[in-house]
Write an enzyme that holds these catalytic residues in place. Structure first.
Site, short mmCIF file in Angstrom:
data_model
loop_
_atom_site.label_atom_id
_atom_site.label_comp_id
_atom_site.label_asym_id
_atom_site.label_seq_id
_atom_site.Cartn_x
_atom_site.Cartn_y
_atom_site.Cartn_z
CE1 TYR A 209 -0.38 -15.67 10.62
CE2 TYR A 209 -0.89 -18.29 10.39
CZ TYR A 209 -1.56 -17.01 10.60
OH TYR A 209 -2.59 -17.26 10.87
N PRO A 301 -4.14 -25.82 9.90
CG PRO A 301 -3.26 -25.82 12.28
CD PRO A 301 -3.61 -26.60 10.64
CE LYS A 305 -9.52 -17.86 5.93
NZ LYS A 305 -10.04 -17.35 7.04
CE1 TYR A 393 -4.45 -14.86 8.81
CE2 TYR A 393 -5.48 -13.33 10.05
CZ TYR A 393 -4.89 -14.93 10.07
OH TYR A 393 -4.45 -14.88 11.11
P1 RFL Z 1 -15.30 -29.79 16.30
O1 RFL Z 1 -15.41 -28.58 16.82
O2 RFL Z 1 -14.74 -30.82 16.53
O3 RFL Z 1 -16.71 -30.71 17.09
C1 RFL Z 1 -16.70 -31.62 17.09
C2 RFL Z 1 -17.94 -31.77 18.49
O4 RFL Z 1 -19.29 -33.67 17.90
C3 RFL Z 1 -18.85 -34.09 19.07
N1 RFL Z 1 -18.84 -34.84 18.84
C4 RFL Z 1 -19.55 -35.80 18.96
N2 RFL Z 1 -20.98 -36.16 19.87
C5 RFL Z 1 -21.75 -37.26 19.62
N3 RFL Z 1 -21.97 -38.26 19.06
C6 RFL Z 1 -20.31 -38.18 18.20
N4 RFL Z 1 -20.05 -39.72 17.91
C7 RFL Z 1 -19.34 -37.75 18.51
N5 RFL Z 1 -18.38 -37.68 17.57
C8 RFL Z 1 -17.92 -35.89 17.87
C9 RFL Z 1 -17.18 -33.42 19.04
O5 RFL Z 1 -17.30 -34.33 20.97
C10 RFL Z 1 -16.94 -32.22 19.90
O6 RFL Z 1 -17.42 -31.92 20.81
O7 RFL Z 1 -16.28 -29.43 15.01
P2 RFL Z 1 -17.02 -28.23 14.46
O8 RFL Z 1 -18.03 -27.86 15.33
O9 RFL Z 1 -17.88 -28.76 12.49
O10 RFL Z 1 -15.85 -27.16 14.51
C11 RFL Z 1 -14.81 -26.50 14.02
C12 RFL Z 1 -13.54 -26.51 14.13
O11 RFL Z 1 -13.66 -26.91 15.23
C13 RFL Z 1 -12.12 -26.50 13.51
O12 RFL Z 1 -12.93 -26.03 12.71
C14 RFL Z 1 -11.34 -25.37 14.43
O13 RFL Z 1 -10.98 -25.24 15.62
C15 RFL Z 1 -9.86 -25.57 12.95
N6 RFL Z 1 -9.22 -24.46 13.78
C16 RFL Z 1 -9.32 -22.81 13.82
N7 RFL Z 1 -9.99 -22.46 13.10
C17 RFL Z 1 -10.24 -21.30 12.90
O14 RFL Z 1 -11.60 -21.17 11.45
N8 RFL Z 1 -9.35 -19.82 13.35
C18 RFL Z 1 -7.81 -20.31 14.15
O15 RFL Z 1 -7.32 -19.77 14.51
C19 RFL Z 1 -7.93 -21.96 13.96
N9 RFL Z 1 -7.72 -22.29 15.10
C20 RFL Z 1 -8.13 -24.85 14.86
C21 RFL Z 1 -7.04 -23.73 15.07
C22 RFL Z 1 -7.26 -26.30 15.17
C23 RFL Z 1 -6.82 -26.86 15.67
N10 RFL Z 1 -6.51 -27.89 16.34
C24 RFL Z 1 -6.42 -27.77 17.42
C25 RFL Z 1 -7.36 -28.38 15.11
C26 RFL Z 1 -6.10 -23.99 16.15
C27 RFL Z 1 -5.48 -25.54 16.23
C28 RFL Z 1 -4.47 -25.76 16.93
C1 PHB Z 2 -4.81 -19.43 17.10
O1 PHB Z 2 -4.84 -18.62 18.06
O2 PHB Z 2 -4.96 -20.50 17.77
C2 PHB Z 2 -4.27 -19.42 16.02
C3 PHB Z 2 -4.02 -18.53 15.18
C4 PHB Z 2 -4.05 -18.09 14.00
C5 PHB Z 2 -3.71 -19.28 13.38
C6 PHB Z 2 -3.90 -20.32 13.97
C7 PHB Z 2 -4.22 -20.87 15.65
O3 PHB Z 2 -3.47 -19.70 11.77
#
Ligand code: RFL
Ligand code: PHB
Length: 424
Positions: A209, A301, A305, A393
């Site tokens: 980071y 992100p 979390k 973390y």
């Molecule tokens: P999701 O994954 O958004 O899933 C929601 C699902 O609902 C569907 N949906 C519907 N289905 C039916 N009818 C509708 N009207 C609907 N509207 C939506 C969608 O198609 C989808 O399949 O929510 P969920 O399950 O709460 O999960 C949350 C996580 O996906 C999210 O918090 C993480 O990806 C965040 N995040 C990270 N979290 C971590 O714990 N560790 C990480 O390293 C981390 N890195 C990240 C991340 C999120 C990122 N982005 C893209 C925002 C890195 C990135 C870049």
């Molecule tokens: C990832 O690998 O996508 C990633 C790792 C650490 C973060 C967020 C995303 O804090």
């Protein structure tokens, strides 16, 4: 084509969204003999191909293993025992495991977790409906909650005891709650993250980071051959304005260090921009409707979390639902929102703190930049600060009202065949 079962007209728990929250909830309920149907608007292929998180907390890892879906993660994921904070051209290791009695994080991509959960639900003949269109929820403030949707051009109705909105930040469930009964707290940051996937061997044994006057950057990994890098960008930027050469030059500048480390260029095969926001909806229950995961809260992100919070939510909620079906008691259901929100706000604070410490905010505010550097130096110097960072973390243990006895009573028949031997 995905072999889903015919959609029943009634279930105990109707779940909207097949992200980590919805799939894990359905899996946990199934292990305790509680019936659910998951309705997902996208196709299975799309859901399984959506690239997002990479860092799993210790509690998430433990839960995946404990519930028989951790086998591939244990084989293919990478355990990390530390992270590096890089600023002023030097790296400072935060020894996560030493500071937290041996807890660690797992690098294993979210879409791989999703694939494992979908495989487990289908092997157990669970009801997953992909391509469910026009999903709408009804009567969750009355005694007959139900969900309407269209599938394969047919209008359908699913009656349930409870509806759980796991449909992410832009889903329909939270939006269906009248605005005057929900309280929303939010902050939008004046920057985004530009993320790339690169074909290359790992750049570093642990995540980096980096704070730099040009802005934040992050070195992460996906596998032995694929690496994940991010850098702070303008939220309105576009991927077209970042040809590969410009990306490598920017990353090289931001990650420059006097330590023995150089950035090797690789083949960039994916680019995308992510908005950065903090958001919480309170409460997380409205009558028979419960919200979980991104449907209820978003974190930037930087603290890794979001997925972990989604898993913690459904862990608490599944305990409450299972208790209700086993005993008729509603205490757990009534306490879900308050218990989940405690963890949510702690994660909101941590994610905001990491974001504030590591990103470039207003270039015209040198006072804030000096404060930021003072904070980073304090973290690099102080065992107490490092311990607080490490505990957050790797993630606090998930607080559950009761011991998860039901996991020991899970249906045995399908489990053995479906999940193989990974559970310990
Ligand atoms: P999701 O994954 O958004 O899933 C929601 C699902 O609902 C569907 N949906 C519907 N289905 C039916 N009818 C509708 N009207 C609907 N509207 C939506 C969608 O198609 C989808 O399949 O929510 P969920 O399950 O709460 O999960 C949350 C996580 O996906 C999210 O918090 C993480 O990806 C965040 N995040 C990270 N979290 C971590 O714990 N560790 C990480 O390293 C981390 N890195 C990240 C991340 C999120 C990122 N982005 C893209 C925002 C890195 C990135 C870049
Ligand atoms: C990832 O690998 O996508 C990633 C790792 C650490 C973060 C967020 C995303 O804090």
């Amino acid at each position: 084509m995905t072999p889903t079962n015919p959609t029943p007209a009634r279930t105990q728990v109707g779940i909207v969204g097949a992200g980590p929250a919805g799939l894990m909830l359905s899996h946990l309920l199934h292990l305790a003999g509680v019936d659910s149907v998951v309705l997902e608007s996208r196709s299975r292929a799309e859901v399984e191909a959506t690239l997002r998180a990479g860092v799993l907390e210790q509690g998430t890892v433990d839960l995946l293993i404990e519930t028989g879906v951790g086998e591939r993660m244990l084989r293919e994921g990478a355990v990390h025992h530390g992270i590096e904070l890089r600023f002023d051209g030097r790296g400072h290791r935060i020894a996560l495991s030493e500071l937290t009695d041996g807890r660690a994080i797992m690098l294993y991509a979210q879409h791989e977790v999703i694939k494992d959960l979908i495989a487990a639900r289908l092997a157990a003949e669970g009801s997953l409906v992909f391509d469910a269109q026009d999903v709408s929820i009804h009567d969750f403030d009355a005694s007959k909650p139900h969900i309407r949707f269209t599938h394969a051009d047919r209008k359908r109705q699913l009656a349930c005891d409870f509806i759980v909105g796991c449909d992410g930040f832009r889903g329909v469930c939270r939006a269906s709650v009248p605005a005057n009964v929900r309280h929303e707290y939010s902050r939008t940051y004046p920057f985004g993250w530009f993320g790339i996937l690169v074909k290359a061997p790992p750049y570093s044994p642990e995540l980096i980071y980096a704070n730099h006057e040009r802005g934040f950057s992050l070195v992460s990994t996906r596998s032995r051959d694929v690496q994940r890098l991010y850098f702070q960008c303008d939220p309105d930027d576009s991927t077209e304005s970042w040809p590969d050469d410009r990306i490598w030059a920017e990353l090289a500048a931001r990650l420059a260090t006097q330590d023995d480390w150089t950035l090797r260029e690789g083949d960039i095969f994916q680019k995308g921009i992510v908005a950065m926001r903090s958001f919480v909806c309170e409460p997380m229950q409205f009558g028979s409707l419960f919200l979980a995961g991104d449907a209820a809260h978003i974190v930037p992100p930087t603290g890794a979390k979001g997925l972990n919070l989604a898993i913690a939510d459904v862990c608490v909620l599944s305990d409450a639902l299972i208790e209700y079906y086993a005993t008729g008691r509603r205490d757990g259901l009534g306490g879900y929102s308050a218990l989940a929100l405690e963890r949510v706000w702690a994660a909101e604070h941590f994610s905001w703190w990491m974001t504030s410490m590591l990103h470039r905010f207003d270039d015209r505010d040198p006072f804030q930049q000096r404060l930021q550097l003072a904070q980073l130096k304090e973290v690099a110097r102080s065992h107490a600060f490092q311990t607080a960072l490490a505990e957050n973390y790797v993630g606090h243990p998930i607080r559950r009202r009761a011991s998860p006895e039901h996991l020991k009573r899970r249906p045995q028949k399908k489990r053995r065949g479906a999940y193989g031997v990974g559970a310990t």
